[in-house]
Design an enzyme around this catalytic site. Structure first.
Site, PDB file in Angstrom:
ATOM      1  N   CYS B 105      35.770  -3.957  21.002  1.00  0.00           N
ATOM      2  CA  CYS B 105      36.640  -4.444  21.223  1.00  0.00           C
ATOM      3  C   CYS B 105      37.716  -3.547  19.623  1.00  0.00           C
ATOM      4  O   CYS B 105      37.864  -3.099  18.758  1.00  0.00           O
ATOM      5  CB  CYS B 105      36.386  -6.222  19.570  1.00  0.00           C
ATOM      6  SG  CYS B 105      37.351  -7.206  18.904  1.00  0.00           S
ATOM      7  N   HIS B 147      36.411 -13.512  26.240  1.00  0.00           N
ATOM      8  CA  HIS B 147      36.316 -12.428  25.022  1.00  0.00           C
ATOM      9  C   HIS B 147      37.505 -12.921  24.039  1.00  0.00           C
ATOM     10  O   HIS B 147      37.112 -13.525  23.171  1.00  0.00           O
ATOM     11  CB  HIS B 147      36.343 -10.997  25.054  1.00  0.00           C
ATOM     12  CG  HIS B 147      36.995 -10.206  24.181  1.00  0.00           C
ATOM     13  ND1 HIS B 147      35.032  -8.919  23.935  1.00  0.00           N
ATOM     14  CD2 HIS B 147      37.171  -9.569  23.160  1.00  0.00           C
ATOM     15  CE1 HIS B 147      36.061  -8.772  22.753  1.00  0.00           C
ATOM     16  NE2 HIS B 147      36.891  -9.018  22.358  1.00  0.00           N
ATOM     17  N   GLU B 148      38.350 -13.307  24.939  1.00  0.00           N
ATOM     18  CA  GLU B 148      39.545 -13.495  24.445  1.00  0.00           C
ATOM     19  C   GLU B 148      39.767 -14.533  23.548  1.00  0.00           C
ATOM     20  O   GLU B 148      40.269 -15.325  23.061  1.00  0.00           O
ATOM     21  CB  GLU B 148      41.333 -13.390  25.473  1.00  0.00           C
ATOM     22  CG  GLU B 148      41.051 -11.405  25.190  1.00  0.00           C
ATOM     23  CD  GLU B 148      41.192 -11.251  24.302  1.00  0.00           C
ATOM     24  OE1 GLU B 148      41.206 -11.085  23.207  1.00  0.00           O
ATOM     25  OE2 GLU B 148      40.443  -9.072  24.417  1.00  0.00           O
ATOM     26  N   HIS B 151      38.272 -15.492  20.825  1.00  0.00           N
ATOM     27  CA  HIS B 151      39.647 -14.926  19.610  1.00  0.00           C
ATOM     28  C   HIS B 151      39.832 -16.628  19.132  1.00  0.00           C
ATOM     29  O   HIS B 151      40.195 -16.457  18.201  1.00  0.00           O
ATOM     30  CB  HIS B 151      40.087 -13.813  19.636  1.00  0.00           C
ATOM     31  CG  HIS B 151      39.060 -12.521  19.817  1.00  0.00           C
ATOM     32  ND1 HIS B 151      38.919 -12.012  18.889  1.00  0.00           N
ATOM     33  CD2 HIS B 151      38.827 -11.107  20.677  1.00  0.00           C
ATOM     34  CE1 HIS B 151      38.195 -10.307  18.609  1.00  0.00           C
ATOM     35  NE2 HIS B 151      38.394 -10.346  19.580  1.00  0.00           N
TER      36      HIS B 151
END
Lengths: 310, 193
Positions: B105, B147-148, B151
């Site tokens: 990251c 993953h995004e 966020h």
């Protein structure tokens, strides 16, 4: 999100008999594609010619700050790999057998480019063989290296159609650039597990013999057709050669001719440079006298008229 | 040294990384400006790294609390600098097997984790023209999307593996990953948690 680039250990030596910088092309394309090439293992830092020129793959490595390891013992190599933990090995024209315990050190093995459609044409002369056998098609294979020569599982393959006029150099260059592209597209798939190598079918395997320097001597008992193929297949090394009055001549380009000429004799007939052979003659288009530059048949006839039978 | 685009990237222990982002209502010129900043930050970051590719970014990583993510068109080619833009992305379905793979990251320097993720996802989002778009992805891109989208919900990859002592790795200077000592370097870190 970010992603670590796979780390690569490269094995490559230059100047397989083709005279083409085969491994330089591949190491360059790996570096250009942003692979983290950690070292370049070679077993000979210079070519085998008298000028002892540094080979192209070493030049590429040095320009890109990739350390070069020259001729390590198996023990040193094993230790080096142990300490560094590479994701993958890539081997092109290394010219030495890699022991299985070294191959096993790489998480994804060592991958290798072989210029034939394996399991056909295993061994050192796949390109020469397809020319001599007048194959209509050949290709390139990317495989996972095994200790047995050219017998590892296939990762990717691509065909190349032939028109019967290509020289060894042209075929080698086409296959290597195809092979490099295949290799680059295969590595990510191999690492993320979406591509599984397939075993070669052993009963279909064919092996080619080594070519010796002696094979390059032009034998007038052969047909023009066969000799023309030899000219293309032996270009670079060993070269299709003939001796006239103590001067060695290497034929670099030729075609076949129906015009009969005396067998084993170099003759100028109707402005054509002909070498008599079985059932016709070999029409020489480009020729290289020993120690001189390559020249056209016309230039040769002007400069070397004393070698011709008139 | 003057500030460059990569310096706008926030890293742990910045608490903003653990906050939920807000939906984008209307796409304005300002939204375009933000996206351009995200792209510039990712590419500038990548140029400063020897062994890594910047393949995606969420707006919160440049301290914009907006549900915008950008994803690289090609994960292998550093020279392809095009990104797909997804606004207000939502994962509508998780499918397939759970697989482990390495991810890093831009907001967590030099740490990589072996993170279990679904192999296949479906995503609903708004594209740059304001049109609703749906996509289904499998393999590594499915991982990137998870993953995004995490966020935008204030979740980081390390939160998925915080109880897995063997899942943490350090990216060394030579581009290799070595396992980290979980007890000493991870469990009680004041930066990560």
């Amino acid at each position: 999100m970010n992603k670590k680039l796979p780390t690569v250990l490269f094995f490559g030596n230059e100047q397989i008999a083709t005279g083409i910088s085969s491994s330089a092309i591949t190491i360059k394309s790996l570096i250009d594609a942003n692979y983290s090439v950690q070292a370049n293992v070679v077993h000979n830092a210079t070519n085998n010619r008298r000028n002892k020129k540094i080979t192209d793959n070493i030049t590429v490595a040095e320009q890109n700050n990739v350390p070069v390891i020259v001729n390590p013992s198996n023990q040193d190599l094993l230790l080096f790999i142990q300490q560094n933990n590479f994701d993958i090995g890539v081997l092109v024209a290394y010219g030495k057998i890699i022991p299985q315990n070294v191959i096993d050190m790489f998480k994804f093995g060592i991958i290798n480019i072989h210029p034939s459609l394996l399991p056909l044409h295993r061994g050192p002369t796949p390109i020469e063989s397809v020319i001599l056998q007048n194959s209509k098609t050949t290709g390139v294979s990317v495989m996972s290296l095994s200790a047995k020569m050219d017998a590892g599982p296939i990762i990717a393959q691509k065909e190349l159609p032939l028109n019967g006029s290509e020289s060894k150099k042209q075929i080698a260059e086409s296959l290597l650039s195809l092979g490099s592209q295949l290799l680059l597209s295969a590595i990510p798939k191999l690492i993320d597990g979406t591509l599984l190598p397939t075993k070669q079918i052993e009963r279909l395997a064919s092996y080619d013999n080594k070519i010796s320097k002696q094979d390059g001597i032009i034998n007038p008992q052969k047909t023009a057709d066969g000799l023309e193929k030899e000219v293309r297949a032996y270009l670079g090394w060993p070269g299709s050669r003939l001796e006239v009055h103590g001067t060695w001549l290497t034929v670099t380009k030729a075609s076949t001719s129906k015009i009969p000429a005396i067998k084993g004799i170099l003759t100028l007939i109707d402005g054509q440079l002909l070498y008599g052979c079985n059932g016709g003659s070999l029409k020489i288009e480009q020729i290289k006298p020993s120690g001189k530059k390559e020249m056209s048949a016309a230039a040769f006839c002007n400069g070397y008229a004393h070698l011709l039978n008139k | 040294m003057s500030k460059t685009p990569k310096d706008t990237i926030i890293t742990l222990p910045n608490p903003h990384l653990r906050q939920r982002s807000q939906k984008v209502g209307v796409i304005t010129q300002q939204t375009h400006n933000y996206i351009n900043q995200m792209v510039a930050a990712t590419l500038d970051w990548e140029a400063s790294r020897n062994h890594e590719l910047g393949i995606a970014l969420a707006a919160i990583q440049i301290d914009l609390k907006l549900r915008i993510i950008i994803i690289r068109e090609d994960f292998e080619d550093k020279n392809n600098k095009n990104f797909t833009i997804l606004i207000n992305p939502v994962i509508t379905k998780y499918e397939g097997d759970i697989v482990e793979d390495y991810e890093g990251c831009l907001s967590i320097k030099d740490i990589y984790g072996k993170v279990p993720r679904y192999n296949k996802v479906r995503v609903k989002a708004t594209d740059i023209n304001g049109e609703e778009t749906r996509l289904s992805a499998d393999g590594f891109i499915a991982r990137v999307l998870q993953h995004e989208v995490d966020h935008t919900n204030g979740k980081l990859f390390i939160d998925h593996i915080k109880d897995s002592p063997k899942a943490f790795y350090h990216l060394d200077n030579d581009g290799q990953l070595t396992p980290l000592n979980y007890e000493q370097e991870i469990a009680n870190s004041t930066i990560l948690w």
